[in-house]
Design an enzyme around this catalytic site. Structure first.
Site, PDB file in Angstrom:
ATOM      1  N   HIS A 136     110.824 -12.174  24.236  1.00  0.00           N
ATOM      2  CA  HIS A 136     109.915 -10.595  24.066  1.00  0.00           C
ATOM      3  C   HIS A 136     108.936 -10.623  24.302  1.00  0.00           C
ATOM      4  CE1 HIS A 136     113.129 -11.375  20.110  1.00  0.00           C
ATOM      5  NE2 HIS A 136     113.342 -10.049  20.691  1.00  0.00           N
ATOM      6  N   HIS A 167     110.548 -14.551  20.357  1.00  0.00           N
ATOM      7  CA  HIS A 167     110.174 -15.633  21.211  1.00  0.00           C
ATOM      8  C   HIS A 167     109.328 -14.937  21.873  1.00  0.00           C
ATOM      9  CE1 HIS A 167     113.651 -13.512  23.376  1.00  0.00           C
ATOM     10  NE2 HIS A 167     114.294 -13.745  22.090  1.00  0.00           N
ATOM     11  N   LYS A 171     120.103 -19.918  28.679  1.00  0.00           N
ATOM     12  CA  LYS A 171     120.033 -18.507  27.802  1.00  0.00           C
ATOM     13  C   LYS A 171     119.115 -19.367  26.777  1.00  0.00           C
ATOM     14  CE  LYS A 171     122.186 -14.446  26.816  1.00  0.00           C
ATOM     15  NZ  LYS A 171     123.065 -13.393  26.915  1.00  0.00           N
ATOM     16  N   CYS A 183     124.851  -5.668  20.388  1.00  0.00           N
ATOM     17  CA  CYS A 183     124.380  -4.330  21.321  1.00  0.00           C
ATOM     18  C   CYS A 183     124.158  -3.190  19.960  1.00  0.00           C
ATOM     19  CB  CYS A 183     125.763  -3.947  22.014  1.00  0.00           C
ATOM     20  SG  CYS A 183     125.903  -5.969  23.072  1.00  0.00           S
ATOM     21  N   HIS A 218     126.579 -11.064  23.985  1.00  0.00           N
ATOM     22  CA  HIS A 218     126.217 -11.644  23.011  1.00  0.00           C
ATOM     23  C   HIS A 218     127.321 -13.010  22.314  1.00  0.00           C
ATOM     24  CE1 HIS A 218     123.581  -7.992  22.439  1.00  0.00           C
ATOM     25  NE2 HIS A 218     123.120  -9.038  21.656  1.00  0.00           N
ATOM     26  N   LYS A 243     120.425 -19.472  19.810  1.00  0.00           N
ATOM     27  CA  LYS A 243     120.148 -19.728  18.243  1.00  0.00           C
ATOM     28  C   LYS A 243     120.860 -21.297  18.302  1.00  0.00           C
ATOM     29  CE  LYS A 243     118.046 -16.010  15.459  1.00  0.00           C
ATOM     30  NZ  LYS A 243     118.491 -15.198  14.125  1.00  0.00           N
ATOM     31  N   CYS A 281     131.870  -9.714  23.848  1.00  0.00           N
ATOM     32  CA  CYS A 281     130.999  -9.408  24.469  1.00  0.00           C
ATOM     33  C   CYS A 281     130.716  -9.832  25.861  1.00  0.00           C
ATOM     34  CB  CYS A 281     130.532  -8.461  23.415  1.00  0.00           C
ATOM     35  SG  CYS A 281     128.562  -8.321  24.170  1.00  0.00           S
ATOM     36  N   CYS A 286     130.487  -3.773  19.328  1.00  0.00           N
ATOM     37  CA  CYS A 286     129.707  -5.251  19.588  1.00  0.00           C
ATOM     38  C   CYS A 286     128.705  -4.719  18.572  1.00  0.00           C
ATOM     39  CB  CYS A 286     129.552  -5.909  20.612  1.00  0.00           C
ATOM     40  SG  CYS A 286     128.489  -6.986  19.959  1.00  0.00           S
TER      41      CYS A 286
HETATM   42  N1  MSP Z   1     116.117  -2.776  20.119  1.00  0.00           N
HETATM   43  C1  MSP Z   1     116.561  -2.573  21.888  1.00  0.00           C
HETATM   44  C2  MSP Z   1     115.998  -2.491  22.120  1.00  0.00           C
HETATM   45  C3  MSP Z   1     115.581  -0.646  21.654  1.00  0.00           C
HETATM   46  S1  MSP Z   1     114.061  -0.191  22.881  1.00  0.00           S
HETATM   47  C4  MSP Z   1     113.987   2.113  22.592  1.00  0.00           C
HETATM   48  C5  MSP Z   1     116.929  -4.367  21.608  1.00  0.00           C
HETATM   49  N2  MSP Z   1     115.883  -5.410  20.820  1.00  0.00           N
HETATM   50  S2  MSP Z   1     115.462  -6.408  21.282  1.00  0.00           S
HETATM   51  O1  MSP Z   1     114.867  -6.953  20.483  1.00  0.00           O
HETATM   52  O2  MSP Z   1     117.284  -6.910  21.540  1.00  0.00           O
HETATM   53  O3  MSP Z   1     115.094  -7.175  22.975  1.00  0.00           O
HETATM   54  C6  MSP Z   1     114.235  -6.339  22.933  1.00  0.00           C
HETATM   55  C7  MSP Z   1     113.577  -6.595  24.581  1.00  0.00           C
HETATM   56  O4  MSP Z   1     112.824  -7.556  24.451  1.00  0.00           O
HETATM   57  C8  MSP Z   1     114.330  -6.132  25.590  1.00  0.00           C
HETATM   58  O5  MSP Z   1     113.780  -5.100  26.646  1.00  0.00           O
HETATM   59  C9  MSP Z   1     115.001  -6.608  25.848  1.00  0.00           C
HETATM   60  O6  MSP Z   1     115.792  -6.978  27.413  1.00  0.00           O
HETATM   61  C10 MSP Z   1     113.806  -8.111  26.017  1.00  0.00           C
HETATM   62  N3  MSP Z   1     114.503  -9.064  25.717  1.00  0.00           N
HETATM   63  C11 MSP Z   1     115.362 -10.193  25.295  1.00  0.00           C
HETATM   64  N4  MSP Z   1     115.197 -10.987  25.614  1.00  0.00           N
HETATM   65  C12 MSP Z   1     114.734 -11.198  26.648  1.00  0.00           C
HETATM   66  C13 MSP Z   1     114.447 -12.770  27.487  1.00  0.00           C
HETATM   67  N5  MSP Z   1     114.877 -14.094  26.954  1.00  0.00           N
HETATM   68  N6  MSP Z   1     114.234 -12.507  28.205  1.00  0.00           N
HETATM   69  C14 MSP Z   1     113.139 -11.141  28.631  1.00  0.00           C
HETATM   70  N7  MSP Z   1     113.701 -10.401  28.138  1.00  0.00           N
HETATM   71  C15 MSP Z   1     114.166 -10.332  26.596  1.00  0.00           C
HETATM   72  O7  MSP Z   1     117.343  -4.677  22.767  1.00  0.00           O
END
Ligand code: MSP
Length: 522
Positions: A22, A19, A299, A130, A148, A302, A145, A127
């Site tokens: 990411h 999304h 935020k 996390c 989440h 889903k 949490c 959790c």
């Molecule tokens: N798999 C772990 C990270 C392991 S690093 C060794 C994880 N994955 S995640 O898919 O949940 O998130 C990946 C990255 O995207 C994280 O840095 C997280 O902060 C970032 N983001 C996820 N959702 C986000 C937003 N809504 N906005 C900005 N960044 C976001 O955590």
């Protein structure tokens, strides 16, 4: 040039599609690495996907497919999204890669051998969001949490534990003695407080509760728990091996920056540091924690149904190149702060900056060059380095490099727009059309030269954000496509006939709000 720069992003969980949250991180990282490549030859970007753990196992089971099938399916969605956004990573690692799995086992064994990992029976609140045990202090008033908003499960297991407490003092010292290790610095105190209360952490789960993961050598009952697996990607991807690290590893490690979201700072600046200390490896130079992207101030989730994929934004606005979206995302938030996405803001921001400010400036100046000088820049138009615009251009360049050194990416974008504003004002103040009418030919030519030379600066400085627009600007200026800062000194704009009427095109078309709104309804 010996200088190197090694940047990593967080690796994304693949239990869904990417999304724009990411995408935000990958765009910021790509902007940084493209900027570094303008300055040095050896700048390397790593990204990847985090594919093990209970969430993947559960999602795959619900879909009646194997975890690996789910990972493959979603990994391609991430890969395609990064391609569409032109994320220029040098490597994308998957934690299911054989090489990675092999080295994670080695790392686990080494920590075990060092006496830093021990077995212990434990009851805790887990959790799955996390992929981590939470302490009761971490929970909301309702026992959820905080990230989440789910009730963690109470679990009793015999797991392997890592002696995080052994490294507590050393980590605190490292954080305190290295200003700039955690950026933005406002996060430092929060982390030092968390460090105060730190306990040893579980680094494995029983096979009966988590099968989808890397097994512990010589212990069939345990699966290596995701964070040790995930964090190690930063070294396994570039060829770390306990016995025989690769040349690439020796060249690139330690990382210059780990770009991550603010939710996972603790894992990076505490857990990861301790693991590296135990492995006796050098520590990363900076952990840069960006904020979160919300959608229309909420935020993304889903359950709220407001998750936006980057592809949908490009499609909704009929964009064939990602530049506008990249630019908007990279400017969406001040360093470390949260940012927001809305269709309206997106349109407004890119129309104002890319079309009206930068695009128009180029367009009308080239048109004047055609009208007054048949598209030719003459020798006598060249200005010297002490003219006002030249000084401003050089200052902007220096400030941009400084901003990037502090990971102030939105702030650096803003410097470009401010410079373009000043150049627009310079055009208005000097009115080349009046100079032409008064037959002050050389003065008129000098003004146009200054603006076009400023445009060359703008193209090069804009390149990390908008690689296609930057290239189009250079093409219209009849310049070589070279974005290195080395060539960015005043007075290098090519002279001679650089353009003609039919070659002048807008470098960025305004997003037509009606068209865009109609498209959104499809
Ligand atoms: N798999 C772990 C990270 C392991 S690093 C060794 C994880 N994955 S995640 O898919 O949940 O998130 C990946 C990255 O995207 C994280 O840095 C997280 O902060 C970032 N983001 C996820 N959702 C986000 C937003 N809504 N906005 C900005 N960044 C976001 O955590």
């Amino acid at each position: 040039m010996n200088e190197k720069f090694y940047l990593t992003t967080a690796i994304d969980y693949v239990n869904g599609a990417p999304h724009i949250g990411h995408a935000y991180e990958k765009i910021l990282s790509d902007v940084i690495i493209r900027h570094k490549r303008q300055l040095i030859d050896n700048a390397f970007m790593l990204t990847g996907t985090d594919e093990h753990g209970i969430k993947i196992q559960k999602t795959a089971a619900a879909k009646n497919i194997t975890p690996k099938e789910l990972c493959d399916e979603n990994f391609s969605k991430f890969e395609n999204a990064w391609k569409e956004l032109e994320i220029s990573y040098d490597k994308i690692i998957r934690t299911t890669d054989e090489e990675h799995k092999k080295v994670v086992k080695q790392i686990f064994n080494k920590l075990l051998k060092n006496g830093d990992i021990y077995k212990h029976s434990y009851t805790g609140l887990y959790c799955s969001g996390c992929e981590s045990f939470l302490s009761p202090k971490d929970l909301t008033e309702d026992g959820l949490c905080p990230d989440h908003l789910k009730k963690p499960e109470e679990i009793t297991e015999e797991n392997y534990f890592f002696k995080l407490t052994k490294y507590k003092v050393k980590i605190a010292e490292y954080i305190k003695n290295n200003p700039g290790f955690i950026l933005p610095e406002i996060r430092v105190n929060e982390l030092l407080n968390q460090l105060e209360n730190i306990e040893d952490i579980s680094v494995s789960r029983t096979k009966s509760s988590v099968q989808w993961g890397i097994g512990v050598d010589g212990d069939d009952t345990q699966t290596i728990y995701v964070w040790i697996d995930a964090l190690s990607n930063y070294i396994t991807a570039i060829g770390y091996d306990i016995n025989n690290p690769s040349e690439q590893f020796k060249k690139l490690w330690p990382a210059d920056v780990h770009v991550i979201g603010k939710d996972i700072i603790k894992f990076h600046s505490i857990y990861w540091l301790a693991i590296l200390m135990s492995l006796e490896l050098p520590l990363p130079k900076t952990i840069y924690a960006h904020g979160w992207i919300t959608i229309d101030q909420s935020k993304m989730s889903k359950s709220l149904g407001n998750v936006i994929a980057p592809h949908d934004v490009l499609k909704a606005f009929n964009l064939t190149e990602p530049d506008a979206f990249r630019y908007y995302m990279a400017s969406a938030a001040q360093s470390g702060k949260d940012g927001n996405y809305s269709d309206e803001d997106f349109k407004e921001k890119v129309n104002a900056d890319l079309a009206n400010n930068i695009g128009n400036l180029l367009n009308r100046t080239l048109n004047m060059l055609v009208k007054y000088f048949d598209g030719e820049i003459k020798q006598e138009f060249i200005s010297n380095k002490s003219c006002k615009i030249a000084i401003m251009a050089e200052n902007t360049k220096t400030q941009i490099i400084e901003a990037f050194n502090k990971y102030e990416i939105a702030e650096a974008a803003n410097l470009i727009v401010t410079f373009s504003d000043s150049v627009n004002k310079y055009v208005t103040d000097n009115a080349p059309w009046s100079l032409a009418k008064e037959e002050k030919t050389v003065e008129c030519g000098q003004v146009l030269y200054n603006v076009l030379e400023a445009m060359r600066y703008i193209a090069i400085m804009l390149y990390p954000y908008c690689p296609n627009i930057a290239k189009d600007i250079l093409i219209q200026l009849n310049e070589n496509i070279d974005f290195k800062y080395q060539n960015l000194t005043w007075g290098k704009l090519k002279i001679g006939k650089i353009t003609q009427k039919e070659n002048i095109k807008p470098v960025f078309l305004r997003l037509d709000s009606k068209f865009a709104t109609d498209k959104k309804k499809d």
